[in-house]
Design an enzyme around this catalytic site. Structure first.
Site, PDB file in Angstrom:
ATOM      1  N   THR A 127       0.813  -1.229   0.000  1.00  0.00           N
ATOM      2  CA  THR A 127       0.000   0.000   0.000  1.00  0.00           C
ATOM      3  C   THR A 127       0.844   1.277   0.000  1.00  0.00           C
ATOM      4  OG1 THR A 127      -0.151  -0.146   2.405  1.00  0.00           O
ATOM      5  CG2 THR A 127      -1.936  -1.149   1.142  1.00  0.00           C
ATOM      6  N   ASP A 165       4.736 -11.524  15.159  1.00  0.00           N
ATOM      7  CA  ASP A 165       5.146 -10.129  14.990  1.00  0.00           C
ATOM      8  C   ASP A 165       3.901  -9.287  15.255  1.00  0.00           C
ATOM      9  OD1 ASP A 165       6.308  -7.746  14.382  1.00  0.00           O
ATOM     10  OD2 ASP A 165       6.640  -8.145  12.255  1.00  0.00           O
ATOM     11  N   ASP A 210       4.493   2.250  14.709  1.00  0.00           N
ATOM     12  CA  ASP A 210       5.911   2.574  14.794  1.00  0.00           C
ATOM     13  C   ASP A 210       6.047   4.063  15.057  1.00  0.00           C
ATOM     14  OD1 ASP A 210       8.599   2.154  14.779  1.00  0.00           O
ATOM     15  OD2 ASP A 210       8.773   1.596  12.671  1.00  0.00           O
ATOM     16  N   SER A 219      13.730  -2.826  16.819  1.00  0.00           N
ATOM     17  CA  SER A 219      14.354  -1.509  16.693  1.00  0.00           C
ATOM     18  C   SER A 219      13.930  -0.653  17.876  1.00  0.00           C
ATOM     19  CB  SER A 219      13.956  -0.823  15.379  1.00  0.00           C
ATOM     20  OG  SER A 219      12.566  -0.573  15.382  1.00  0.00           O
ATOM     21  N   VAL A 278      20.049   2.642   7.329  1.00  0.00           N
ATOM     22  CA  VAL A 278      20.047   2.893   5.887  1.00  0.00           C
ATOM     23  C   VAL A 278      19.017   3.979   5.606  1.00  0.00           C
ATOM     24  CG1 VAL A 278      19.660   1.902   3.607  1.00  0.00           C
ATOM     25  CG2 VAL A 278      20.688   0.506   5.395  1.00  0.00           C
ATOM     26  N   ASP A 279      19.389   4.951   4.789  1.00  0.00           N
ATOM     27  CA  ASP A 279      18.507   6.091   4.552  1.00  0.00           C
ATOM     28  C   ASP A 279      17.494   5.794   3.442  1.00  0.00           C
ATOM     29  OD1 ASP A 279      17.344   8.605   4.493  1.00  0.00           O
ATOM     30  OD2 ASP A 279      18.828   9.392   3.080  1.00  0.00           O
ATOM     31  N   THR A 284      10.431  -5.589   5.450  1.00  0.00           N
ATOM     32  CA  THR A 284      11.622  -5.955   6.229  1.00  0.00           C
ATOM     33  C   THR A 284      11.241  -6.602   7.565  1.00  0.00           C
ATOM     34  OG1 THR A 284      11.699  -3.640   6.902  1.00  0.00           O
ATOM     35  CG2 THR A 284      13.273  -4.335   5.242  1.00  0.00           C
ATOM     36  N   ASP A 341       8.590  -8.400   8.143  1.00  0.00           N
ATOM     37  CA  ASP A 341       8.119  -9.752   7.809  1.00  0.00           C
ATOM     38  C   ASP A 341       9.303 -10.685   7.558  1.00  0.00           C
ATOM     39  OD1 ASP A 341       5.571  -8.546   7.837  1.00  0.00           O
ATOM     40  OD2 ASP A 341       5.772  -8.003   5.726  1.00  0.00           O
TER      41      ASP A 341
END
Length: 311
Positions: free
Chosen positions: A45, A111, A116, A181, A220-221, A227, A229
């Site tokens: 999406t 998960d 986030d 994270s 990483v930008d 990721t 999953d």
């Protein structure tokens, strides 16, 4: 012994999220994967357009009934990710309970995808369902910091807070918890993010062995999809190969992630051209191209053991 995983996640025609992100790495690492697709979309999406269908709780039940009627409903692992519907999630809970009865040593990798960076991207009424029904069934849990805070009602501002939150999550059920994270400052500077893991194994004689680890992961930008999953699927695979060694399992998991993401960003930047930001299509994970890294990752991230004890 062959190892069979039931994975209940999204499916996309194009690209890599949900089951598309989890199935290939699990198969490469020797697992049989049975997939139930909770949605079937044209793509994820994050694109400008997406179309598709959503599987209802009733339709999920019908599929499971079919598996059960043929008496092939014995699984070693269950893997679940993003869901945004209470009745669907409760049906998943029923299925897991039944499969755990059939095989008490079944491992459920969950998960708890809710949000986030301080924002929920599923309806708020899913939180109590996860907290009270789903997490107590989980053996391995992979929340990010925000999700761990939601589940425990505790804020994380220090490493001690994080260890305490992981302990609260253990008390809710899972013997392995990985905070994938966090916003904690890395000892290696602001180009790294901190992930933490905790494993509490209760032996048959009642003694508990515990291991708490910490990892500094290079940032990483770019915004990648799928990721999380991939992380949960790899953690399933590597904890299977290293059941009592969270350090080794996390090092391999995070190292594979690093190789896949590096390959993806290199490709995306090449495709986009100098000075241009890559599109969602260009940022699809380079999964097939990373087959060798998935099978045998060079370890690029070392995990530090913060605590280890038996009592």
């Amino acid at each position: 012994m062959e190892c069979r995983v039931l994975s209940i996640q999204s499916h996309v025609v194009r690209g890599y999220v949900g089951n598309k992100s989890a199935t290939f790495p699990l198969q490469v690492l020797g697992f049989e994967v049975d997939s139930i697709n909770s949605v079937q979309f044209s793509n994820h999406t994050g694109y400008a357009h997406w179309k598709g269908q959503v599987l209802t709780a009733d339709e999920l039940n019908v599929l499971y009934e079919g598996i059960k009627l043929n008496q092939v409903n014995r699984y070693d692992y269950i893997l679940t990710g993003y869901s945004r519907d209470t009745s669907f999630l409760m049906t998943v809970v029923d299925i897991i309970q039944e499969l755990k009865k059939a095989n008490p040593s079944l491992v459920y990798v969950c998960d708890p995808v809710m949000g986030d960076q301080g924002a929920m991207y599923v309806p708020e009424y899913l939180l109590p369902v996860y907290r009270d029904n789903v997490v107590p069934l989980a053996d391995i849990l992979t929340p990010n910091q925000f999700e761990a805070e939601l589940l425990t009602g505790r804020k994380i501002t220090t490493e001690e807070d994080a260890v305490e939150v992981m302990d609260l999550l253990h008390k809710m059920g899972p013997e392995t918890v990985v905070l994938t994270s966090t916003d904690l400052p890395s000892r290696r500077g602001d180009q790294f993010l901190v992930a933490l893991g905790s494993q509490k194994i209760v032996k048959p004689d009642g003694t508990v062995t515990s291991q708490i680890i910490c990892m500094d992961i290079p940032k990483v930008d770019a915004v990648f999809v799928g990721t999380g999953d991939l992380f949960a699927a790899l953690l399933l695979a590597w904890t299977h190969h290293h059941p009592k060694d969270l350090k080794a399992a996390c090092e391999k998991t995070v190292s594979v992630m690093h190789h896949v993401i590096k390959r993806t960003i290199t490709y995306a930047n090449e495709m986009a051209g100098p000075g241009k930001r890559p599109s969602p299509a260009q940022l699809e994970l380079r999964m097939v191209q990373s087959k060798a890294d998935i099978e045998n990752p060079a370890i690029v991230v070392e995990a530090k053991v913060l605590q280890k004890y038996s009592h």
